[in-house]
Scaffold this motif. Structure first.
Motif, PDB file in Angstrom:
ATOM      1  N   GLY A  95       0.810  -1.209   0.000  1.00 10.55           N
ATOM      2  CA  GLY A  95       0.000   0.000   0.000  1.00 10.55           C
ATOM      3  C   GLY A  95       0.846   1.263   0.000  1.00 10.55           C
ATOM      4  N   LEU A  96       1.897   1.291   0.815  1.00  9.05           N
ATOM      5  CA  LEU A  96       2.779   2.452   0.824  1.00  9.05           C
ATOM      6  C   LEU A  96       3.484   2.606  -0.521  1.00  9.05           C
ATOM      7  CD1 LEU A  96       4.386   2.237   4.382  1.00  9.05           C
ATOM      8  CD2 LEU A  96       2.604   3.803   3.600  1.00  9.05           C
ATOM      9  N   GLN A  97       3.841   1.490  -1.129  1.00  9.47           N
ATOM     10  CA  GLN A  97       4.462   1.549  -2.455  1.00  9.47           C
ATOM     11  C   GLN A  97       3.504   2.166  -3.468  1.00  9.47           C
ATOM     12  OE1 GLN A  97       7.655   0.797  -3.248  1.00  9.47           O
ATOM     13  NE2 GLN A  97       7.220   1.522  -5.326  1.00  9.47           N
ATOM     14  N   GLN A  98       2.243   1.791  -3.402  1.00 10.98           N
ATOM     15  CA  GLN A  98       1.240   2.368  -4.311  1.00 10.98           C
ATOM     16  C   GLN A  98       1.091   3.867  -4.094  1.00 10.98           C
ATOM     17  OE1 GLN A  98      -2.576   0.162  -4.676  1.00 10.98           O
ATOM     18  NE2 GLN A  98      -1.542  -1.463  -3.532  1.00 10.98           N
ATOM     19  N   LEU A  99       1.062   4.280  -2.845  1.00  8.84           N
ATOM     20  CA  LEU A  99       0.918   5.700  -2.551  1.00  8.84           C
ATOM     21  C   LEU A  99       2.143   6.481  -3.020  1.00  8.84           C
ATOM     22  CD1 LEU A  99      -0.626   5.428   1.029  1.00  8.84           C
ATOM     23  CD2 LEU A  99      -1.800   6.191  -1.049  1.00  8.84           C
ATOM     24  N   ALA A 100       3.316   5.902  -2.846  1.00  2.00           N
ATOM     25  CA  ALA A 100       4.537   6.564  -3.312  1.00  2.00           C
ATOM     26  C   ALA A 100       4.529   6.705  -4.831  1.00  2.00           C
ATOM     27  CB  ALA A 100       5.763   5.781  -2.853  1.00  2.00           C
ATOM     28  N   GLU A 101       4.121   5.640  -5.516  1.00  2.00           N
ATOM     29  CA  GLU A 101       4.070   5.673  -6.976  1.00  2.00           C
ATOM     30  C   GLU A 101       3.025   6.655  -7.479  1.00  2.00           C
ATOM     31  OE1 GLU A 101       3.437   1.605  -8.013  1.00  2.00           O
ATOM     32  OE2 GLU A 101       5.541   1.034  -7.676  1.00  2.00           O
ATOM     33  N   ALA A 102       1.999   6.914  -6.664  1.00  7.58           N
ATOM     34  CA  ALA A 102       0.957   7.872  -7.030  1.00  7.58           C
ATOM     35  C   ALA A 102       1.396   9.314  -6.781  1.00  7.58           C
ATOM     36  CB  ALA A 102      -0.322   7.579  -6.260  1.00  7.58           C
ATOM     37  N   GLY A 103       2.566   9.487  -6.174  1.00  9.94           N
ATOM     38  CA  GLY A 103       3.115  10.827  -5.998  1.00  9.94           C
ATOM     39  C   GLY A 103       2.883  11.473  -4.651  1.00  9.94           C
ATOM     40  N   PHE A 104       2.419  10.700  -3.665  1.00  8.74           N
ATOM     41  CA  PHE A 104       2.208  11.270  -2.334  1.00  8.74           C
ATOM     42  C   PHE A 104       3.534  11.413  -1.591  1.00  8.74           C
ATOM     43  CE2 PHE A 104      -2.062   9.540  -3.072  1.00  8.74           C
ATOM     44  CZ  PHE A 104      -2.864  10.563  -2.574  1.00  8.74           C
ATOM     45  N   ALA A 105       3.709  12.534  -0.917  1.00 13.32           N
ATOM     46  CA  ALA A 105       4.786  12.673   0.060  1.00 13.32           C
ATOM     47  C   ALA A 105       4.256  12.129   1.377  1.00 13.32           C
ATOM     48  CB  ALA A 105       5.192  14.128   0.212  1.00 13.32           C
ATOM     49  N   MET A 106       5.103  11.418   2.126  1.00 13.75           N
ATOM     50  CA  MET A 106       4.658  10.780   3.353  1.00 13.75           C
ATOM     51  C   MET A 106       5.630  11.057   4.493  1.00 13.75           C
ATOM     52  SD  MET A 106       3.156   7.137   1.904  1.00 13.75           S
ATOM     53  CE  MET A 106       4.484   6.821   0.722  1.00 13.75           C
ATOM     54  N   ALA A 107       5.080  11.134   5.692  1.00 12.16           N
ATOM     55  CA  ALA A 107       5.871  11.430   6.878  1.00 12.16           C
ATOM     56  C   ALA A 107       5.401  10.565   8.037  1.00 12.16           C
ATOM     57  CB  ALA A 107       5.750  12.907   7.243  1.00 12.16           C
ATOM     58  N   ILE A 108       6.274  10.429   9.021  1.00 14.04           N
ATOM     59  CA  ILE A 108       5.956   9.715  10.259  1.00 14.04           C
ATOM     60  C   ILE A 108       5.889  10.715  11.400  1.00 14.04           C
ATOM     61  CG2 ILE A 108       6.857   8.103  12.011  1.00 14.04           C
ATOM     62  CD1 ILE A 108       5.792   6.608   9.652  1.00 14.04           C
ATOM     63  N   CYS A 109       4.858  10.572  12.242  1.00 12.62           N
ATOM     64  CA  CYS A 109       4.727  11.377  13.464  1.00 12.62           C
ATOM     65  C   CYS A 109       4.387  10.421  14.589  1.00 12.62           C
ATOM     66  CB  CYS A 109       3.644  12.433  13.289  1.00 12.62           C
ATOM     67  SG  CYS A 109       3.400  13.486  14.743  1.00 12.62           S
ATOM     68  N   SER A 110       5.341  10.134  15.453  1.00 12.93           N
ATOM     69  CA  SER A 110       5.185   9.081  16.465  1.00 12.93           C
ATOM     70  C   SER A 110       5.758   9.526  17.798  1.00 12.93           C
ATOM     71  CB  SER A 110       5.912   7.813  15.990  1.00 12.93           C
ATOM     72  OG  SER A 110       5.978   6.838  17.017  1.00 12.93           O
ATOM     73  N   ASN A 111       5.158   9.043  18.881  1.00  9.09           N
ATOM     74  CA  ASN A 111       5.719   9.278  20.209  1.00  9.09           C
ATOM     75  C   ASN A 111       6.920   8.385  20.488  1.00  9.09           C
ATOM     76  OD1 ASN A 111       3.916  11.304  20.901  1.00  9.09           O
ATOM     77  ND2 ASN A 111       2.549   9.960  22.049  1.00  9.09           N
ATOM     78  N   LYS A 112       7.122   7.359  19.687  1.00  5.70           N
ATOM     79  CA  LYS A 112       8.285   6.483  19.854  1.00  5.70           C
ATOM     80  C   LYS A 112       9.556   7.323  19.685  1.00  5.70           C
ATOM     81  CE  LYS A 112       9.404   1.840  18.212  1.00  5.70           C
ATOM     82  NZ  LYS A 112       8.251   1.219  18.869  1.00  5.70           N
ATOM     83  N   PRO A 113      10.576   7.117  20.510  1.00  6.84           N
ATOM     84  CA  PRO A 113      11.794   7.917  20.382  1.00  6.84           C
ATOM     85  C   PRO A 113      12.345   7.938  18.957  1.00  6.84           C
ATOM     86  CG  PRO A 113      11.875   6.607  22.378  1.00  6.84           C
ATOM     87  CD  PRO A 113      10.656   6.155  21.632  1.00  6.84           C
ATOM     88  N   GLN A 114      12.908   9.064  18.584  1.00  2.02           N
ATOM     89  CA  GLN A 114      13.380   9.279  17.219  1.00  2.02           C
ATOM     90  C   GLN A 114      14.277   8.148  16.718  1.00  2.02           C
ATOM     91  OE1 GLN A 114      12.594  11.973  15.230  1.00  2.02           O
ATOM     92  NE2 GLN A 114      13.813  11.208  13.528  1.00  2.02           N
ATOM     93  N   THR A 115      15.264   7.772  17.516  1.00  4.07           N
ATOM     94  CA  THR A 115      16.205   6.747  17.064  1.00  4.07           C
ATOM     95  C   THR A 115      15.517   5.401  16.856  1.00  4.07           C
ATOM     96  OG1 THR A 115      16.812   6.299  19.373  1.00  4.07           O
ATOM     97  CG2 THR A 115      18.218   7.824  18.131  1.00  4.07           C
ATOM     98  N   LEU A 116      14.519   5.084  17.700  1.00  3.82           N
ATOM     99  CA  LEU A 116      13.813   3.819  17.543  1.00  3.82           C
ATOM    100  C   LEU A 116      12.885   3.856  16.330  1.00  3.82           C
ATOM    101  CD1 LEU A 116      12.971   2.832  21.240  1.00  3.82           C
ATOM    102  CD2 LEU A 116      14.849   2.021  19.785  1.00  3.82           C
ATOM    103  N   CYS A 117      12.265   5.009  16.075  1.00  6.93           N
ATOM    104  CA  CYS A 117      11.458   5.146  14.854  1.00  6.93           C
ATOM    105  C   CYS A 117      12.307   4.845  13.628  1.00  6.93           C
ATOM    106  CB  CYS A 117      10.897   6.565  14.732  1.00  6.93           C
ATOM    107  SG  CYS A 117       9.503   6.939  15.778  1.00  6.93           S
ATOM    108  N   GLU A 118      13.457   5.481  13.565  1.00  5.04           N
ATOM    109  CA  GLU A 118      14.335   5.308  12.408  1.00  5.04           C
ATOM    110  C   GLU A 118      14.797   3.864  12.272  1.00  5.04           C
ATOM    111  OE1 GLU A 118      17.343   8.206  13.170  1.00  5.04           O
ATOM    112  OE2 GLU A 118      16.056   9.907  12.618  1.00  5.04           O
ATOM    113  N   LYS A 119      15.087   3.215  13.404  1.00  8.29           N
ATOM    114  CA  LYS A 119      15.542   1.825  13.351  1.00  8.29           C
ATOM    115  C   LYS A 119      14.431   0.893  12.871  1.00  8.29           C
ATOM    116  CE  LYS A 119      18.019  -1.743  15.903  1.00  8.29           C
ATOM    117  NZ  LYS A 119      17.264  -2.845  15.286  1.00  8.29           N
ATOM    118  N   VAL A 120      13.217   1.072  13.390  1.00  8.98           N
ATOM    119  CA  VAL A 120      12.095   0.223  12.983  1.00  8.98           C
ATOM    120  C   VAL A 120      11.816   0.391  11.494  1.00  8.98           C
ATOM    121  CG1 VAL A 120       9.604  -0.097  13.202  1.00  8.98           C
ATOM    122  CG2 VAL A 120      11.022   0.072  15.253  1.00  8.98           C
ATOM    123  N   LEU A 121      11.831   1.617  11.014  1.00  9.58           N
ATOM    124  CA  LEU A 121      11.593   1.862   9.588  1.00  9.58           C
ATOM    125  C   LEU A 121      12.686   1.233   8.734  1.00  9.58           C
ATOM    126  CD1 LEU A 121      10.427   5.572   9.809  1.00  9.58           C
ATOM    127  CD2 LEU A 121       8.993   3.617   9.191  1.00  9.58           C
TER     128      LEU A 121
END
Length: 215
Positions: A95-121
């Protein structure tokens, strides 16, 4: 040409099911403390969106020594944990691949600590889809305050009310509402059982979310 709105996603409970990983880490902490306390994985889900400190305090029970110190230990162990692609909710990767191919810009907004967000992604292969990742930081108040979301919008030179927020909990709905943003609610996450947003669009699959956003 119609300009596509920025899609702002929560992470845990929205894209990734982190419940099993959190429970496994807390069980390892209990074992290291020779505690007989048990954590039920299903019952633990209700604590996944309540903030790390409350989650650790509640799930460690009597084995909790100090919530702040225990949270630091939990996060240190999480940093050594590899998040499997299998923890992605159904339809998320394609689904995210489809949205990216459709031209959407996407962002993450999470309470999870920054470094852990980046690691999980990074671990799950989703990092490629998100130009902006804003996780928990010492200088920004967590959701439902708007600090993290304001940081996302600022990075894209957007004002409140612009963009679309996609999340799985009451907290996500609250921050989207405070920022005047349309909200899409995904039912498989960590909201209280039976909860539904008073306004917004409800989705029971990632495929229907993608279809709605693409219309």
């Amino acid at each position: 040409m119609v300009c596509k709105p920025l899609l702002v996603f929560d992470l845990d409970g929205t894209l990734v099911d982190s419940n099993a990983a959190c429970v496994a880490i807390l069980r390892a902490m209990l074992q290291a403390r020779s505690s007989a306390h048990m954590i039920d994985e299903r019952s633990a889900r209700r604590y996944m969106s309540r903030g790390g400190r409350e989650m650790v305090r509640a799930l460690l029970g009597d084995a909790c020594i100090d919530p702040d110190e225990d949270l630091r230990e939990f996060r240190a162990r999480y940093a050594d944990h590899t998040t499997s692609r299998e923890t992605l909710f159904p339809g998320v990767e394609s689904g995210l691949q489809q949205l990216a191919e459709a031209g959407f810009a996407m962002a993450i907004c999470s309470n999870k600590p920054q470094t852990l967000c980046e690691k999980v992604l990074h671990d799950t292969g989703l990092a490629v889809h998100f130009g902006t990742v804003v996780g928990g930081r010492a200088d920004l108040r967590p959701k439902p305050e708007t600090d993290l979301l304001d940081c996302v919008l600022s990075a894209h030179q957007l004002a409140r009310g612009e963009g679309v927020f996609i999340g799985d909990s009451e907290i996500d709905h609250a921050v989207a509402s405070a920022a005047g943003m349309p909200f899409h609610f995904l039912t498989w996450g960590y909201a209280e059982a039976g909860w539904s947003p008073p306004e917004g669009t409800v989705h029971h699959s990632f495929e229907t979310l993608v279809s709605a956003l693409s219309e």
